[in-house]
Design a protein around this motif. Sequence first.
Motif, PDB file in Angstrom:
ATOM      1  N   UNK A 187       1.125  -1.183  -0.096  1.00 60.15           N
ATOM      2  CA  UNK A 187       0.066   0.158   0.150  1.00 60.15           C
ATOM      3  C   UNK A 187       0.756   0.926  -0.004  1.00 60.15           C
ATOM      4  N   UNK A 188       2.245   0.986  -0.149  1.00 61.97           N
ATOM      5  CA  UNK A 188       3.000   2.360  -0.321  1.00 61.97           C
ATOM      6  C   UNK A 188       3.181   3.272   0.945  1.00 61.97           C
ATOM      7  N   UNK A 189       2.769   2.294   2.900  1.00 59.79           N
ATOM      8  CA  UNK A 189       2.600   3.294   3.490  1.00 59.79           C
ATOM      9  C   UNK A 189       3.453   3.562   4.509  1.00 59.79           C
ATOM     10  N   UNK A 190       4.499   2.009   3.866  1.00 59.36           N
ATOM     11  CA  UNK A 190       5.550   1.851   5.074  1.00 59.36           C
ATOM     12  C   UNK A 190       6.646   1.403   4.200  1.00 59.36           C
ATOM     13  N   UNK A 191       8.196   1.451   4.152  1.00 59.88           N
ATOM     14  CA  UNK A 191       9.176   0.952   4.543  1.00 59.88           C
ATOM     15  C   UNK A 191       9.368   0.051   4.948  1.00 59.88           C
TER      16      UNK A 191
END
Length: 300
Positions: A187-191
């Motif tokens: 979802x692109x929220x975290x790395x």
Amino acid sequence: MTIRILTGILAFLFYAGCLQAQAPAGVHSYLETIDIATGKRRVVYSEAALLEAPNWSKDGRYLLFNKKGRLYRYWLNDRIVDELPFDSTLQANNDHGFSPDGSQLAISGGISGSHIFTASAEGGPLQQLTAQSPSYWHGWSPDSKTLAFVGLRNGDFDIYTIPAAGGPEKRLTREKGLDDGPDYSPDGRYIYFNSYRSGRMQIWRMAADGRDPEQLTDDRYANWFPHPSPNGRWVVFLSFMEDQRQEHPFGKDVQLRLLDIVTQTVRDLTPVFFGGQGTINVPSWSPDGRKLAFVSYRIP
């Protein structure tokens, strides 16, 4: 020579050596897949050579791996291997992977240090993104606009991002100790990444802009290279059975382990096997999220 410069040189030599695994003569590589639900393993291809870091193609048809500085495809149905056509100066290392739509590759390599390049997934011309070396790619953002990588800058390895179309790099971590293996959540929220900042290599995650880092594992193993599943439920990572400090060498007892993001529990995905550097450096989930690809080794 200043302490900082000397530290940087030593760190570069150490990490460059790690990324080009020095395998003994006669090593045999086994390109394997494993079913997440059943734990069933299957050797799909083997060769008396050092193969590293498989990626599963986005259409599910082949596995990409590196060997002797080149990139190869193993076609799962046809059971054949072919080489991707790239310039002979590429000298790819084991940090490479597909864009979310499967049309592009990010590749780490070069004849003088390691830079990050992008290219068509079918081979061809390379676009160099990073100006400084060493730089090692590890993740694409879900929108294909940003690459996450680890780079040695001012004597320390930290996590950076850079636009896939080219532009300035952005530093995300500043803690002392090696930060490595950045990979985006779907979802692109975290790395997700691994870090030695606690005094032992463990799995962490942070917001995609580098804020709010949190530690996700805390055990006696040395944990490396977290890769979120396509549905975001799981994170697979590589565990060394003995503390390797800030190294991830070839030829060690390792396991693949699985972190459940919902329950925050970890389970063993495989028994202990002979592996390490080259086993699962980069994202290797199948497109449907049911399987993983990895490499195990044998030395006669």
